[in-house]
Write an enzyme that holds these catalytic residues in place. Structure first.
Site, short mmCIF file in Angstrom:
data_model
loop_
_atom_site.label_atom_id
_atom_site.label_comp_id
_atom_site.label_asym_id
_atom_site.label_seq_id
_atom_site.Cartn_x
_atom_site.Cartn_y
_atom_site.Cartn_z
N HIS A 73 -20.43 -1.45 6.87
CA HIS A 73 -21.76 -1.65 7.32
C HIS A 73 -22.71 -2.41 6.99
O HIS A 73 -23.68 -2.95 7.48
CB HIS A 73 -22.12 -0.05 7.92
N ASP A 124 -14.96 2.86 11.86
CA ASP A 124 -15.43 3.98 12.67
C ASP A 124 -14.61 4.71 13.63
O ASP A 124 -14.61 6.05 13.57
CB ASP A 124 -16.89 3.67 13.23
N ARG A 164 4.47 9.49 7.03
CA ARG A 164 3.62 9.20 5.81
C ARG A 164 2.14 8.98 6.54
O ARG A 164 1.87 8.28 7.01
CB ARG A 164 3.81 8.22 4.78
N HIS A 194 -6.11 6.97 -0.42
CA HIS A 194 -5.71 5.81 0.12
C HIS A 194 -7.08 4.74 0.29
O HIS A 194 -7.24 4.28 1.24
CB HIS A 194 -5.18 5.76 1.37
N ASN A 219 -2.21 5.82 -3.53
CA ASN A 219 -1.56 4.88 -2.82
C ASN A 219 -2.00 3.47 -3.46
O ASN A 219 -3.13 3.23 -3.49
CB ASN A 219 -1.84 4.56 -1.37
N GLU A 220 -1.18 2.75 -4.28
CA GLU A 220 -1.47 1.39 -4.51
C GLU A 220 -2.73 1.06 -5.38
O GLU A 220 -3.53 0.47 -5.10
CB GLU A 220 -1.71 0.42 -3.47
N ASN A 223 6.01 0.61 -2.69
CA ASN A 223 5.55 -0.36 -1.71
C ASN A 223 6.15 -1.63 -2.16
O ASN A 223 5.66 -2.23 -2.99
CB ASN A 223 4.07 -0.29 -1.22
N TYR A 257 7.06 -5.73 -0.46
CA TYR A 257 6.85 -6.52 0.35
C TYR A 257 7.58 -8.04 0.27
O TYR A 257 8.11 -8.51 1.23
CB TYR A 257 5.44 -6.87 0.94
N GLU A 307 6.40 1.92 1.61
CA GLU A 307 5.92 1.08 2.66
C GLU A 307 6.76 -0.41 2.50
O GLU A 307 7.35 -0.68 1.23
CB GLU A 307 4.42 0.42 1.98
#
Ligand SMILES: *[C@@H]1O[C@H](CO)[C@@H](O)[C@H](O)[C@H]1NC(C)=O
Ligand SMILES: *[C@@H]1O[C@H](CO)[C@@H](O)[C@H](O)[C@H]1NC(C)=O
Ligand SMILES: *[C@@H]1O[C@H](CO)[C@@H](O)[C@H](O)[C@H]1NC(C)=O
Length: 461
Positions: free
Chosen positions: A46, A59, A84, A129, A173-174, A316, A318, A383
């Site tokens: 915002h 939002d 998850r 997260h 997370n991460e 996680n 990738y 992930e």
């Protein structure tokens, strides 16, 4: 090597239509504060909307807050066994502190957890997260060590309210990703420009918070609830550019600076930060004129307290990078401290994300590195996935899950906070206020895989 695969399916996906206008971006919706307290992403999207490519906010996002029953039905129809999801700290504790618990938030997650269990789907819950309550950022955010205690207090509220039904917990997370939100002001909330200092302070608090939460579970909840607590860490495989010892060492440092910074204190036999991390940051700090090393120190009591605080490692994974020995950029920075310059091989197949090329053999090498370094801990793949630009016919994602991933036959997709690159296997129409979901081709293929536990015949070479 011992590992388990776990599939998570989340639903942030295709955008149809054009940008919303600026008014809707700078104005909070009327009911904005009813559901939860503001967090650092509300503030960033915002107050600094230019930091998000399409100026979207979180939002409403995919509105799983209202559509969770439909999402549970989609999961069930796919034959998913574990789901998850993350709990929003500010939805449970609007100001971040446990003196004021938002009962509406507790009720929302209770309904979601009950709906999952009714449909035979096991919930796996991430406690943090990346969406820190703004009131805690006002105190400095993660670089402030008091947050290790506040996070423990938040976790107690979660275990007390949900631990009778939730048996798999991820504390964070991460942290590797959100520590960088304190290393530059270019996009991740809270976007604080203190490289080489704020990022290490963040890591230090997060490791202590994780251990506090694990020890809390041991002390007050484990006997009755019989669940498991882990942490989700992310890492790319690093393939040395040449066989020279310098490049091989550069990639080893890449592992230690990115994974070891969190995993070594928790999962290794000796605990504490990796020695190469301590040695290089201490030496660089001294040569840069700092009296105190930019890397905080654990006391021997803290080393022992953090050591072994895991039931499993959430991974996680990738992609991979190519690494070579070298230093670039201005001091101080974590990247200079690491001294590894990375790139990707243009031959590796691309996705919509600049950092994500498809390198399935890197996955195998990474799992072996972890098994070797940390004495073979149990691993959940928390992930894994592939991004494109949207669309229901996601042929490349289908290939990612089938022919390109021979090692683990069932892999997982994720949502993303960067709304323009699309992960996920269901398309969501973000312009329609009812946020309708449409399964993509990959959802159909995964449904088939979950049912048969095999890669379908037509995708085999
Ligand atoms: C929204 O704001 C940006 C930057 O402030 C401006 O470039 C753009 O033209 C505005 N769009 C609309 C629809 O007003
Ligand atoms: C860490 O925990 C392991 C397993 O309990 C133990 O063997 C080891 O000595 C501990 N190391 C430290 C530094 O506390
Ligand atoms: C999806 O796209 C691919 C290639 O772009 C095409 O070969 C295939 O027929 C399409 N499938 C469907 C169901 O539209």
């Amino acid at each position: 090597m011992r590992f388990q695969t776990l599939c998570l399916v989340v639903f942030v996906t295709t955008v149809f239509g054009d940008d919303v206008d600026n008014d809707t971006l700078v104005t909070f919706p009327d009911d904005f504060k009813l559901g939860k307290g503001p967090n650092i992403w509300d503030t960033l999207t915002h107050e600094r909307p230019h930091l998000v490519v399409d100026r979207s906010t979180g939002d409403v996002a995919d509105d799983s807050y209202h559509l969770y029953l439909e999402d549970v039905r989609l999961l069930k129809d796919m034959g998913v066994k574990v789901y998850r999801f993350s709990i929003s700290w500010a939805r449970i504790l609007p100001e971040g502190h446990d003196n004021n618990v938002n009962e509406a938030g507790i009720e929302y997650y209770n309904k979601l957890i009950d709906a999952l269990l009714r449909n035979g789907i096991e919930p796996m819950v991430t406690m943090y997260h990346w969406d820190l309550p703004q009131k805690l950022q006002d105190l400095g955010g993660w670089p402030n060590r008091i947050l290790a205690k506040y996070a423990e207090n938040y976790a107690r509220v979660l275990f007390s309210n949900f631990g009778d039904r939730v048996k798999q917990w991820l504390t964070f997370n991460e942290p590797l990703t959100f520590m960088d939100a304190y290393a530059s002001d270019t996009g991740m909330a809270p976007s604080v420009d203190t490289p080489g200092i704020g990022d290490y302070l963040t890591a230090h608090t997060v490791i202590l918070a994780h251990a506090n939460i694990y020890r809390l579970y041991e002390r007050e909840f484990r006997e009755e609830q019989q669940g498991q607590v882990g942490i989700a860490l992310n890492i790319h495989w690093c393939e040395p550019e040449t066989g020279s010892p310098k490049d091989v060492e550069a990639c080893e440092r890449y592992q230690q600076f990115n994974l070891g910074i969190y995993a070594h204190p928790i999962f290794s036999e000796n605990g504490d930060y990796p020695s190469v991390l301590k040695a290089r940051v201490d030496a660089n700090s001294a040569s840069e004129g700092y009296t105190t090393s930019r890397l905080p120190k654990f006391t021997p009591e803290e080393v022992a307290f953090v050591n072994g605080t895991y039931d499993f490692l959430g991974l996680n994974f990738y992609t991979a990078v190519v690494g070579r020995d070298g230093v670039e950029g201005e001091p101080p920075s974590r990247y200079r401290d690491m001294g590894t310059i990375t790139s990707q091989d243009p031959e590796w197949p691309e996705s919509a994300s600049s950092w994500l090329r498809v390198v399935p053999w890197g996955f195998r090498k990474e799992l072996n590195w972890i098994a070797n370094e940390y004495g073979n801990p149990p691993i959940f793949i928390t992930e894994n996935g592939f991004s494109d630009y949207g669309g229901v016919n996601d042929t490349n994602r289908v290939l990612y899950y089938t022919s390109r991933n021979p090692f683990l036959s069932i892999l997982c997709s994720k949502d993303t906070c960067y709304f323009s690159e699309r992960f996920g296997i269901h398309a969501v129409n973000f312009i329609d206020p009812s946020r309708p979901r449409t399964p993509k081709e990959s959802a159909r293929v995964l449904t088939e895989i979950f049912k048969t536990r095999q890669i379908p015949e037509r995708f085999r070479d």
